[in-house]
Design a protein around this motif. Structure first.
Motif, short mmCIF file in Angstrom:
data_model
loop_
_atom_site.label_atom_id
_atom_site.label_comp_id
_atom_site.label_asym_id
_atom_site.label_seq_id
_atom_site.Cartn_x
_atom_site.Cartn_y
_atom_site.Cartn_z
N THR A 78 -11.37 -3.89 9.72
CA THR A 78 -10.32 -5.01 9.58
C THR A 78 -11.35 -5.08 9.13
OG1 THR A 78 -8.44 -4.97 11.37
CG2 THR A 78 -9.24 -6.79 10.30
N ARG A 115 -7.37 -7.50 5.17
CA ARG A 115 -7.25 -5.72 5.11
C ARG A 115 -6.02 -5.24 6.31
NH1 ARG A 115 -5.89 -7.63 0.45
NH2 ARG A 115 -6.06 -6.01 -0.97
N ARG A 143 -2.99 -2.63 5.42
CA ARG A 143 -1.79 -3.72 4.52
C ARG A 143 -2.27 -4.92 4.66
NH1 ARG A 143 2.61 -5.53 8.87
NH2 ARG A 143 4.16 -7.27 6.97
N GLN A 144 -2.22 -5.53 3.02
CA GLN A 144 -2.16 -7.31 2.97
C GLN A 144 -1.00 -7.83 3.35
OE1 GLN A 144 -2.67 -7.43 -1.42
NE2 GLN A 144 -3.05 -9.64 -1.25
N SER A 157 -7.15 -0.38 9.47
CA SER A 157 -6.87 1.55 8.31
C SER A 157 -8.38 2.21 9.08
CB SER A 157 -6.95 1.28 7.35
OG SER A 157 -8.76 0.25 6.54
N GLU A 187 -9.57 -1.20 2.91
CA GLU A 187 -7.81 -0.05 3.18
C GLU A 187 -7.15 -0.76 3.89
OE1 GLU A 187 -7.68 3.97 3.30
OE2 GLU A 187 -8.66 4.72 1.43
#
Length: 446
Positions: A279, A312, A322-323, A315, A320
């Protein structure tokens, strides 16, 4: 060493162990659904909380500054602090409201001068908190008249921060500092759905639940600078700045799908996902200016920018994911005043009085009522603050060289976004003690 000081150190050690098992929550906040929750500013340094969250350029010789590590240089005595934080919150929309509150350990910190140019500090404080519960309902397509779907969202937990900071004097008036933090904690989130058929009264109600548990651990670093310049015989001007770098922290995520009765007894459970990833926490920049009379009064202002768009979610690869957050800022102003620290005739003239306020835009994006989608609503956060430092005991005098303070801060504020229909109004109280002690002093006898 002063006996109460030793006792308090022992108590703090026990509290450190207990703190690891506690969720860093204050009160129910629907906005803590996003990111790693609400950033827990205002629950650590009581001095900063009472002065509108400022402190980047405002140093103190009696209290530990946890905003800018460069200001640790001004702690020339061994300083220990412990605090608790409490909050009373009112959530309301156009139709309903609720009031709740709770209290937790706020922070623990110890500053130790290692030389005339260098002071180190270690401490424990909350980094974020997650605590939300919301319910929405909607008719089921194709059976709108008989079947209703109830969706419930719950979250709890948060991240803790153990930090080690150092402040050194580089030249006259110029100091620098660096802080390294270890973040750790667990956040649990649940999403459940119950279908209610008004024409079927024979079947036992069940709910389908997806439970996500994420364990976090990783390092974060902050650097700071501070410069203080004498501009007249009775005035000093100071500037400060800090930068907290982007942090990629390890995240172990486990997802389970369950079926339960409404009394929470489990019918079946299946782990559908168990992965290790990362994260990304956002970077943050703070700048501040302060003015003081080199005696008993100071005034300061800070600007904080949080690059929430850097965040982010989970992931498998760094950077990487989700924003789900936006950029935020906060502007704070504050002042403190001690009428006469050496007064013998009046206790209240020895008290330090603080006042301030802040206004900003949270990096957490608001959600419209009845919607689960992230929208672009700006979430405004504003408050007024005040507090006191009350001298305890005998004060600073030989042979114990110990000073004790009872510190308090109070905050009244609200968070609200236009068009969401939801408002948070909060009242926060921080109470703590500070001990200043002169170690390594060679005793002199006549």
């Amino acid at each position: 060493m002063y006996k109460p000081f030793r006792a308090l150190l022992l108590i703090s050690g026990l509290a450190l162990g207990a703190q690891q098992g506690q969720a860093q929550q204050l009160s129910n906040s629907p906005y803590s659904r996003f990111g790693v929750g609400d950033m827990a500013h205002g629950t650590s340094s009581i001095r900063s909380a009472a002065m509108g969250q400022i402190g980047v350029a405002s140093g103190s010789g009696a209290l530990i500054n946890d905003q800018n590590p460069a200001l640790l240089f001004y702690n020339s005595s061994v300083t220990f602090e412990a605090a608790v934080a409490a909050e009373l919150k009112r959530l309301s929309d156009k139709n309903n409201s609720q009031i709740d509150g709770t209290a937790n350990l706020g922070s623990l910190a110890l500053a130790l001068p290692l030389s005339r140019r260098w002071t180190a500090s270690i401490g424990l404080r909350p980094y974020s908190r997650v605590n939300y519960a919301s319910v929405s309902s909607s008719p089921v397509k194709g059976a709108e008249n008989t079947v209703t779907s109830f969706s419930e969202y719950n979250g709890s937990g948060g991240l803790n921060e153990v930090y080690f900071a150092n402040g050194v004097r580089i030249a006259t008036g110029l100091t620098a500092g660096v802080s390294g933090s270890y973040l750790f904690g667990t956040i649990d989130r649940q999403e459940s759905t119950v279908l209610v058929d008004r024409e079927d009264s024979t079947s036992a109600l069940q709910k389908t639940l997806i439970r996500t548990s994420s364990r976090y651990s990783g390092l974060m670093f902050k650097g700071g600078l501070h410069y203080r310049k004498k501009v007249s015989d009775k005035a000093n001007l100071a500037f400060g700045a800090t930068y907290t770098g982007k942090a990629h922290i390890e995240t172990d995520r486990q997802v389970a799908q369950e079926r339960r009765f409404l009394d929470e007894s489990v019918i079946s459970s299946l782990v559908t996902d168990s992965l290790e990833g990362y994260t990304t926490l956002p970077q943050m920049l703070q700048v501040g200016v302060a003015y003081d009379n080199n005696k008993n009064w100071s005034l300061g202002a800070d600007y904080t920018q949080t690059k929430g768009s850097d965040f982010r979610g989970f992931s498998l690869n760094k950077g990487e994911g989700r924003q789900e957050m936006g950029d935020g800022y906060r502007v704070g102003v504050g002042t403190e005043f001690t009428p006469d620290a050496g007064s013998v005739s009046s206790y209240f003239r020895r008290v330090t009085y603080r006042f301030g306020g802040y206004y900003g835009n949270s990096e957490i994006k608001a959600i419209s009522q009845g919607s689960n989608a992230v929208t672009a609503h700006d979430l405004k956060d504003m408050a007024v603050t005040w507090g006191f430092s009350l001298p305890l005991g005998r004060g600073v005098r030989p042979p114990d060289y110990t000073q004790a303070l009872l510190n308090t801060s109070f905050t009244v504020g609200q968070m609200q976004a236009k068009n969401t229909g939801l408002k948070e109004q909060y009242f926060r109280v921080n109470v703590g003690v500070t001990f200043n002690n002169k170690w390594f002093i060679k005793r002199k006898f006549d």
